[in-house]
Design a protein around this motif. Structure first.
Motif, mmCIF file in Angstrom:
data_model
loop_
_atom_site.group_PDB
_atom_site.id
_atom_site.type_symbol
_atom_site.label_atom_id
_atom_site.label_comp_id
_atom_site.label_asym_id
_atom_site.label_seq_id
_atom_site.Cartn_x
_atom_site.Cartn_y
_atom_site.Cartn_z
ATOM 1 N N HIS A 1 11.949 -4.747 1.341
ATOM 2 C CA HIS A 1 10.705 -5.041 1.663
ATOM 3 C C HIS A 1 11.335 -5.321 3.289
ATOM 4 O O HIS A 1 12.400 -5.834 3.479
ATOM 5 C CB HIS A 1 10.083 -6.414 1.819
ATOM 6 C CG HIS A 1 8.847 -6.640 2.413
ATOM 7 N ND1 HIS A 1 8.947 -7.055 3.791
ATOM 8 C CD2 HIS A 1 7.650 -6.490 2.092
ATOM 9 C CE1 HIS A 1 7.880 -6.981 4.208
ATOM 10 N NE2 HIS A 1 7.288 -7.072 3.153
ATOM 11 N N THR B 1 10.727 -7.538 9.085
ATOM 12 C CA THR B 1 9.598 -8.043 10.008
ATOM 13 C C THR B 1 8.910 -7.265 11.139
ATOM 14 O O THR B 1 8.341 -6.833 11.687
ATOM 15 C CB THR B 1 7.796 -8.839 9.610
ATOM 16 O OG1 THR B 1 9.479 -10.405 10.151
ATOM 17 C CG2 THR B 1 7.966 -9.175 8.390
ATOM 18 N N ARG C 1 10.437 1.953 6.859
ATOM 19 C CA ARG C 1 10.327 1.634 5.660
ATOM 20 C C ARG C 1 11.252 1.373 4.771
ATOM 21 O O ARG C 1 11.431 0.922 4.128
ATOM 22 C CB ARG C 1 9.004 1.398 4.777
ATOM 23 C CG ARG C 1 7.765 0.963 6.008
ATOM 24 C CD ARG C 1 6.794 1.865 5.105
ATOM 25 N NE ARG C 1 6.046 0.751 3.952
ATOM 26 C CZ ARG C 1 5.624 -0.753 3.939
ATOM 27 N NH1 ARG C 1 4.700 -1.098 5.203
ATOM 28 N NH2 ARG C 1 5.323 -0.899 2.812
ATOM 29 N N GLU D 1 0.919 -5.133 -1.726
ATOM 30 C CA GLU D 1 1.415 -5.945 -2.103
ATOM 31 C C GLU D 1 1.529 -7.018 -2.543
ATOM 32 O O GLU D 1 0.154 -7.188 -1.816
ATOM 33 C CB GLU D 1 2.723 -5.925 -1.291
ATOM 34 C CG GLU D 1 4.308 -5.271 -2.134
ATOM 35 C CD GLU D 1 4.406 -6.463 -2.625
ATOM 36 O OE1 GLU D 1 4.362 -7.223 -3.297
ATOM 37 O OE2 GLU D 1 5.954 -5.271 -3.668
ATOM 38 N N GLU E 1 -1.590 -8.259 0.817
ATOM 39 C CA GLU E 1 -0.147 -7.636 1.307
ATOM 40 C C GLU E 1 -1.551 -6.954 2.283
ATOM 41 O O GLU E 1 -1.691 -5.379 1.173
ATOM 42 C CB GLU E 1 0.646 -7.297 1.550
ATOM 43 C CG GLU E 1 1.149 -6.566 3.447
ATOM 44 C CD GLU E 1 2.965 -6.731 2.848
ATOM 45 O OE1 GLU E 1 3.149 -5.261 2.766
ATOM 46 O OE2 GLU E 1 3.461 -7.109 2.375
#
Length: 535
Positions: free
Chosen positions: A71, A74, A83, A325, A363
């Motif tokens: 992950h 952010t 990513r 997710e 998500e």
């Protein structure tokens, strides 16, 4: 000759020694132009002659040779849409000449590797960063540091985040560790620098004769929580100086630091707290999927189900809609487990006729919902459950009613807390004016790329998306009549602020007593889904 079985087994082990960080990009997510504009907005907040350096998240090991699904950080994703691990984003406040090119940003990424991509999916590489994510200039992560053509000492300010936490030593993180080492060398990064010491230094450096007494009071509060800060000789000297004048002498001894590990977080909080129309569209989708999950569970729930079974229904709904997710670990607490705020074990096997608290969020394209409903597993609230539920509902209604531009989280919290305090006293659970722990958390937080998203505590603005989530939790053994024990109620909705006021994005999920009981009487699409018994 090596036996074929051994060859296949070796290949199997090699496959699982690689990290799960394959790409996952979406046509209906944020555009490269959107991310580019976010970088431009960051530049507007940066001081002149400054550089901001963002390291993407490390890979985290789950067990043995298996890693957690990757992950991205952010902030990094917000600014890039990227990513993959082992990447660094460098943003300049003004254009700079780097290797003969005039640029205002650089990104360093891992190289294309057919062998790794065979196991874990396609990597962007340099060409992908330019063609798909719109970067004018991208370099390999092996070129970060002295090979990059950037001299960090040429800038007046170097903005980044604390690099004090140890990163897991593994082959998957080796490039990231190498880049961090290069950065620390180039910036003379102090060994003991962290957010707390940096904040303390900043308070001291900005103090004067008139404000130093107030700074001392703040530092004493810090000291109680972080006593190790007194090991710093300059902080110690400032704290123990005999007069404001002598404090100023200590202040003058403190070196001017180019390195700033506190300001970038504030800048990103300002950027991320007001959602753009593109972000709001993604949040609406995440919230609606989560609301449908609550609806379908209301119809499917029955006495005898397990917490994990309920969790599975929610998460199946998310996956059925294509949510990539969960925004956070699912909370499904039956009876007294609903009184544990972050209960994630979800291992109660036989749900009886008590309440069931469900706090879950899908998500969607990186953005997470956060929706909580509390229902009676047998389909009908009893008298005590109704009384507590109604208090929480009225508290939430009061918060939603006043939510508009200019109102603060504190005002929303106070409106609901007063209703809960008065109601608990009227029910005889507490005495009038008595302090209690039956509502132990705040009422609101921003949501976005993180479930507890970046944002300031400023008054609400148009474009804010946040939660309103009052709750009452009366665990077994509480100092009140046992008839209230084991009742835990939270109602949480996701609220968008517009110029006209509040919009409840999750209102599709029933939240009044009558609407919940009516929904629970409806048939479930899952009733015909019967799996075989397994011993």
């Amino acid at each position: 000759m090596i036996p074929m079985k051994k060859i296949l087994w070796t290949l199997f082990l090699i496959a699982y020694s690689f990290t799960a960080f394959s790409q996952s990009y979406f046509d209906d997510g944020l555009s490269s132009e959107w991310h580019s504009q976010r970088r431009e907005e960051l530049r507007k907040l940066m001081p002149a002659s400054s550089v901001a350096v963002f390291f993407n998240n490390p890979v985290k090991n789950r067990t043995n040779d298996v890693d957690f699904i990757y992950h991205p950080n952010t902030d990094f994703f917000y600014l890039t849409g990227f990513r993959e691990p082992n990447a660094v984003l460098v943003v300049f406040s003004e254009k700079r000449e780097v290797n003969g090119k005039l640029v205002d940003e650089l990104i360093f990424v891992q190289n294309r590797d057919p062998r790794a991509e065979m196991w874990n999916g396609k990597r962007m590489g340099i060409e992908g960063m330019k063609n798909e994510l719109g970067f004018e200039e991208a370099l390999l992560n092996t070129d970060f540091g002295t090979k990059s053509g950037i001299n960090l000492q040429d800038f007046d300010k170097i903005l980044t985040f604390s690099l004090s936490e140890e990163i897991e030593e593994s082959s998957a993180n080796q490039p990231l560790n190498q880049m961090i080492d290069e950065f620390k060398t180039a910036t003379a990064y102090p060994d003991k620098l962290n957010e707390i010491s940096a904040q303390v230094y900043k308070m001291i450096k900005t103090s004067d004769l008139e404000t130093s007494d107030r700074v001392i009071q703040m530092l004493k509060r810090y000291e109680r929580q972080y006593p190790e800060m007194m090991q710093d000789p300059l902080i110690n000297s400032f704290m123990n100086a005999e007069s404001p004048e002598k404090r100023m002498l200590v202040k003058d001894e403190m070196p001017d630091q180019k390195l700033d590990i506190t300001s970038l977080a504030s800048m990103m909080s300002v950027l991320r707290e007001v959602k753009t129309p593109e972000e709001i569209a993604l949040l609406k989708k995440a919230v609606m999927i989560s609301a449908v999950g609550q609806i379908e569970v209301m119809k499917a729930a029955k006495v005898g189900m397990t917490e994990r079974e309920i969790q599975g229904v929610h998460e199946f709904i998310y996956k059925r809609y294509g949510a990539e997710e969960l925004g956070y670990p699912s909370i499904v607490g039956g009876g007294n487990n609903g009184c544990i705020l972050h209960y994630i074990e979800n291992d109660k096997r036989d749900l009886n006729d008590r309440l069931l608290l469900m706090d879950l969020g899908a998500e969607w394209r990186g953005y997470t919902a956060d929706v909580t409903r509390t229902i009676p597993i047998n389909g009908k609230f009893n008298a005590e459950e109704k009384a507590i539920y109604e208090l929480v509902y009225l508290a939430q209604e009061a918060g939603i009613a006043i939510s508009k531009p200019g109102v603060t989280f504190q005002e929303i919290d106070a409106a609901g807390r007063q209703i809960i305090n008065d109601g608990l006293a009227n029910l005889g659970i507490i005495k009038k004016g008595e302090s209690h722990m039956y509502f132990p958390h705040g009422t609101s937080h921003h949501i976005g790329l993180d479930v507890h998203d970046r944002g300031t505590r400023d008054p609400l603005k148009e474009g804010n998306v946040f939660t309103i989530e009052p709750g009452i939790y009366i665990p077994e053994g509480s100092d009140c009549d046992p008839k209230w024990w084991g009742i835990g109620v939270r109602i949480e909705d996701d609220i968008l602020i517009t110029k006209d006021g509040a919009v409840n994005l999750s209102e599709a999920a029933p939240r009044t007593i009558a609407a919940i009981e009516e929904m629970m009487r409806l048939p479930s699409v899952l009733e015909e889904w019967v799996l075989p018994e397994i011993d």
